[in-house]
Design a protein around this motif. Structure first.
Motif, short mmCIF file in Angstrom:
data_model
loop_
_atom_site.label_atom_id
_atom_site.label_comp_id
_atom_site.label_asym_id
_atom_site.label_seq_id
_atom_site.Cartn_x
_atom_site.Cartn_y
_atom_site.Cartn_z
N ALA A 285 -4.96 28.80 28.35
CA ALA A 285 -3.94 28.89 27.30
C ALA A 285 -3.96 30.00 27.02
N VAL A 286 -4.72 30.68 26.21
CA VAL A 286 -4.92 32.20 25.78
C VAL A 286 -4.45 33.15 26.70
N ARG A 287 -5.20 33.10 27.93
CA ARG A 287 -5.01 33.88 29.02
C ARG A 287 -3.41 34.20 29.17
N PHE A 288 -2.67 32.96 29.45
CA PHE A 288 -1.45 32.92 29.86
C PHE A 288 -0.53 33.38 28.60
N ILE A 289 -0.84 33.20 27.31
CA ILE A 289 0.01 33.57 26.29
C ILE A 289 -0.16 35.04 25.89
N SER A 290 -1.50 35.58 26.15
CA SER A 290 -1.80 37.03 25.80
C SER A 290 -1.20 37.90 26.76
N ASP A 291 -0.91 37.50 28.05
CA ASP A 291 -0.37 38.13 28.96
C ASP A 291 1.01 38.48 28.90
N ARG A 292 1.65 37.41 28.36
CA ARG A 292 2.98 37.39 28.11
C ARG A 292 3.51 38.09 26.80
N ILE A 293 2.51 38.09 25.88
CA ILE A 293 2.90 39.04 24.50
C ILE A 293 2.41 40.38 25.00
N THR A 294 1.59 40.75 25.76
CA THR A 294 1.44 42.08 26.41
C THR A 294 2.80 42.59 26.95
N THR A 295 3.37 41.87 27.79
CA THR A 295 4.62 42.44 28.46
C THR A 295 5.94 42.20 27.91
N GLY A 296 5.76 41.38 26.74
CA GLY A 296 6.93 41.25 25.86
C GLY A 296 7.55 40.23 26.06
N GLU A 297 7.31 39.28 27.08
CA GLU A 297 7.84 38.00 27.45
C GLU A 297 7.91 37.06 26.46
N LEU A 298 6.75 37.12 25.51
CA LEU A 298 6.69 36.11 24.26
C LEU A 298 6.56 37.16 22.89
N THR A 299 7.57 36.93 22.22
CA THR A 299 7.49 37.66 20.83
C THR A 299 7.79 36.62 19.80
N PRO A 300 6.59 36.60 18.91
CA PRO A 300 6.73 35.79 17.74
C PRO A 300 7.86 36.24 16.89
N ARG A 301 8.68 35.21 16.33
CA ARG A 301 9.62 35.28 15.63
C ARG A 301 9.28 34.88 14.15
N VAL A 302 9.32 36.06 13.23
CA VAL A 302 9.11 35.74 11.70
C VAL A 302 10.14 35.45 10.97
N ASP A 303 10.28 34.35 10.05
CA ASP A 303 11.44 34.21 9.40
C ASP A 303 11.44 34.90 8.01
N ARG A 304 10.27 34.84 7.47
CA ARG A 304 10.36 35.41 5.94
C ARG A 304 8.64 35.84 5.66
N VAL A 305 8.73 36.66 4.78
CA VAL A 305 7.04 37.35 4.23
C VAL A 305 7.12 37.16 2.89
N PHE A 306 6.00 36.43 2.48
CA PHE A 306 5.87 36.23 1.01
C PHE A 306 4.68 37.22 0.43
N PRO A 307 4.63 37.63 -0.57
CA PRO A 307 3.12 38.21 -0.96
C PRO A 307 2.49 37.25 -1.57
N PHE A 308 0.88 37.49 -1.55
CA PHE A 308 0.02 36.47 -1.79
C PHE A 308 0.40 35.47 -3.10
N GLU A 309 0.64 36.39 -4.11
CA GLU A 309 0.69 35.66 -5.31
C GLU A 309 1.98 34.52 -5.37
N GLU A 310 2.71 34.72 -4.38
CA GLU A 310 3.77 33.78 -4.28
C GLU A 310 3.54 32.53 -2.98
N THR A 311 2.34 32.31 -2.50
CA THR A 311 2.07 31.41 -1.61
C THR A 311 2.51 30.17 -2.02
N VAL A 312 2.69 29.56 -3.13
CA VAL A 312 3.06 28.31 -3.36
C VAL A 312 4.76 27.96 -3.22
#
Length: 332
Positions: A285-312
């Motif tokens: 699984a790691v090999r399959f996913i890593s290869d496709r991250i490298t080629t850009g076929e898979l790109t993680p989508r981030v919705d929102r980023v919080f600072p550490f003090e706002e983790t809750v």
């Protein structure tokens, strides 16, 4: 904090995000096979909420840390560990031990580390493994799906749902995706969905029939639970596998036995954690996913980023189900 304590997220009793605390945590010596990281960012997962509430099959031994996905720099390596060196930038694969990763420092089994791709910033680098390993292991190791097969992905704008749509595209599968939000239909098509059904607007059975030429889906990737299966059970292909991997409805799945028998279908209670500890499955699984991250076929989508003090607050946001992609916390 001193050299003997770290600043981490932990909880002392079960409940919701209000039970989470940020504070000092004793730093323990590394055990064989372990690595210590300076954490730059970590990602939240619904499994973390289940763990916090005592609903995950891994039962917390309180008090406990939380979380399994992070990106960071290696600051200590146990004797005998190979393939990892001081200063390496790595991301963590999901694992469940009392040593969670949500804090400024984390201890992780070396087997559950992967090099963090230089193409990805910290927020994306800690958002890879849960969302892609979960569907990959389900489709490949459990269902043995082949190019041309069809899969239904319900609640598809969840993190695992979006990952499933992208993995299905990479495997050559056709995908019918569902969402409650008409505004997110285009997002699912962009991710690779063959067809999209909007709950409350579209007839899911009709959408499946049209997308599969009446044959039905070979697998369903369903985190909803409750009566969700009734919406599509009559549109399962012969021998289909229904992967129940969550209870977003807060109800256990109801299984329409007669209809499942007609399709010779199987309901499979699924957890990625039942597969990730198998070295063969993990490496593939790691090999399959890593290869496709490298080629850009898979790109993680981030919705929102919080600072550490706002983790809750980040956890409360996850409870709202508003997100389309990963919720990430950065650590100063």
């Amino acid at each position: 904090m001193s050299a003997t304590t770290d600043t981490v997220l932990y909880f002392e009793e079960l409940g919701g995000p209000e039970k989470l605390r940020i504070g000092p945590w004793p730093r323990r010596p590394l055990r064989p096979g372990e690595v210590r990281l300076r954490v730059q960012a970590f990602a939240l997962n619904r499994a973390d909420l289940m763990y916090l509430n005592g609903e995950h099959y891994t039962i917390p031994d309180l008090p406990t840390r939380i979380g399994s996905e992070a990106v960071g720099t290696v600051i200590e390596v146990a004797p005998g560990v190979t393939g990892v060196a001081l200063g390496d930038r790595v991301s963590t694969m999901p694992f469940f031990t009392p040593d969670g990763v949500q804090g400024d420092v984390a201890v992780v089994p070396a087997d559950y580390l992967a090099p963090a791709d230089d193409r990805l910033g910290d927020a994306q680098a800690c958002s890879v493994w849960m969302q892609y390993l979960t569907p990959y292991l389900a489709f490949v190791e459990v269902c043995r799906l082949r190019p041309g097969d069809a899969v239904l992905v319900t609640a598809a704008t969840s993190t695992a749902g979006l990952g499933a749509v992208e993995i299905a595209r990479s495997l050559g599968l056709s995908t019918i995706a569902t969402t409650r939000s008409p505004g997110k239909a285009d997002l699912l098509r962009e991710a690779g969905a063959t067809a999209v059904a909007v709950a409350g607007t579209d007839d899911l059975g009709r959408v499946i029939a049209e997308a599969t030429g009446g044959r039905g889906v070979d697998a369903a990737f369903d985190p909803i639970g409750g009566r969700s299966l009734a919406d599509y059970v009559d549109h399962l292909a012969q021998g289909a596998v229904v992967l129940g991997y969550g209870t977003l409805s807060d109800e256990q799945p109801e299984i329409p036995v007669a209809a499942m028998c007609r399709a010779r279908a199987v309901f499979h209670p699924y957890s990625m954690f039942n597969h990730i500890d198998d070295p063969r499955q993990r490496r593939g699984a790691v090999r399959f996913i890593s290869d496709r991250i490298t080629t850009g076929e898979l790109t993680p989508r981030v919705d929102r980023v919080f600072p550490f003090e706002e983790t809750v607050e980040a956890y409360r946001y996850m409870q709202s189900n508003q997100q389309a992609g990963k919720i990430v916390v950065t650590v100063p």
